[in-house]
Design a protein around this motif. Structure first.
Motif, PDB file in Angstrom:
ATOM      1  N   ASN A 197      24.153 -10.449  -8.718  1.00 50.81           N
ATOM      2  CA  ASN A 197      22.978  -8.745  -9.748  1.00 50.81           C
ATOM      3  C   ASN A 197      24.395  -7.737 -10.551  1.00 50.81           C
ATOM      4  O   ASN A 197      24.734  -6.798  -9.711  1.00 50.81           O
ATOM      5  N   GLU A 236      21.817  -4.973  -9.219  1.00 52.11           N
ATOM      6  CA  GLU A 236      22.525  -4.352  -7.795  1.00 52.11           C
ATOM      7  C   GLU A 236      24.196  -3.793  -6.962  1.00 52.11           C
ATOM      8  O   GLU A 236      23.953  -2.940  -6.432  1.00 52.11           O
ATOM      9  N   ARG A 278      24.320  -0.577  -8.831  1.00 49.60           N
ATOM     10  CA  ARG A 278      23.451   0.434  -7.637  1.00 49.60           C
ATOM     11  C   ARG A 278      24.120   0.187  -5.717  1.00 49.60           C
ATOM     12  O   ARG A 278      24.375   1.484  -6.016  1.00 49.60           O
ATOM     13  N   GLN A 279      24.310  -0.682  -6.135  1.00 43.99           N
ATOM     14  CA  GLN A 279      25.657  -0.178  -4.620  1.00 43.99           C
ATOM     15  C   GLN A 279      26.703   0.077  -4.454  1.00 43.99           C
ATOM     16  O   GLN A 279      27.417   0.667  -3.711  1.00 43.99           O
ATOM     17  N   GLU A 330      18.018   7.866  -6.567  1.00 43.45           N
ATOM     18  CA  GLU A 330      16.720   7.116  -5.344  1.00 43.45           C
ATOM     19  C   GLU A 330      16.310   8.513  -4.674  1.00 43.45           C
ATOM     20  O   GLU A 330      15.564   8.460  -3.619  1.00 43.45           O
TER      21      GLU A 330
END
Length: 208
Positions: free
Chosen positions: A166, A169, A172-173, A189
């Motif tokens: 993904n 994702e 983001r990770q 976040e």
């Protein structure tokens, strides 16, 4: 030399989740795995050099036949994106790159999962790293301090590499892993957006 099950150097190739991403990895390139939440989540690319310098430009491997999207600085104050499929397509001052590849599975059918690999150049001490390509289709790291008096002969955490199926994702990770490593910023976040952002449009300049 296997570093992790997902990201490793095998026979001078950078292999990510079973897919060869880069070939002809030089001997001075090193990988450092990153552990988070009890498992290995990615790796840092580093390098050692024979001489101490304030500027090192060196290859980390050959990229051919894989689609990528990158963001690069083309003015002091402005960034834009570019697509390509080989090392020579990577512009100077590239500060983010996302590679697309297929897993090497038996039969390699259309249902084979697509793997996305992030390359995220970083700051290390008084030095900064960016990516660029050359005519040999090599990906290069430009590692510099900007001061001839500030020199080094190695960099261990120059580019963070993370992969998954993904792309959103994976990005983001990647940022969260770098946040834990550097401890100089917070992932979005954890931030509260100020109210004046409600006035921002797609283009901030045009919105005002």
């Amino acid at each position: 030399m296997t570093i992790t099950s997902n990201i490793s150097v095998q026979n001078d190739n950078l292999v990510v989740q079973g897919k060869t991403i880069l070939t002809k990895i030089p001997d001075n390139i090193i990988l450092t795995p990153v552990t988070g939440n009890g498992f290995v989540s990615g790796s840092f690319i580093g390098a050692t050099f024979e001489q101490s310098k304030s500027l090192h430009v060196f290859p980390i491997g050959v990229l051919e036949g894989l689609r990528f999207m990158c963001c690069f600085r083309f003015k002091l104050w402005w960034m834009t994106q570019r697509m390509g499929s080989c090392g020579k397509d990577i512009p100077l001052e590239t500060q983010f790159m996302l590679l697309e590849s297929k897993d090497e599975v038996e039969g390699n059918g259309d249902d084979a999962p697509t793997v996305y690999t992030v390359f995220l150049p970083l700051l290390e001490g008084q030095f900064r790293a960016v990516l660029q390509g050359n005519e040999k289709n090599e990906i290069e790291i430009c590692f510099e301090s900007g001061d001839k008096a500030v020199e080094t002969s190695q960099g261990t955490h120059l580019v963070y590499v993370h992969a998954g199926t993904n792309p959103f994702e994976v990005i983001r990770q990647s940022v969260k892993a770098v946040e834990r490593h550097m401890q100089t910023f917070h992932h979005r976040e954890k931030k509260k957006l100020p109210s004046f952002l409600d006035w921002f449009g797609w283009c901030t300049w045009d919105a005002f």
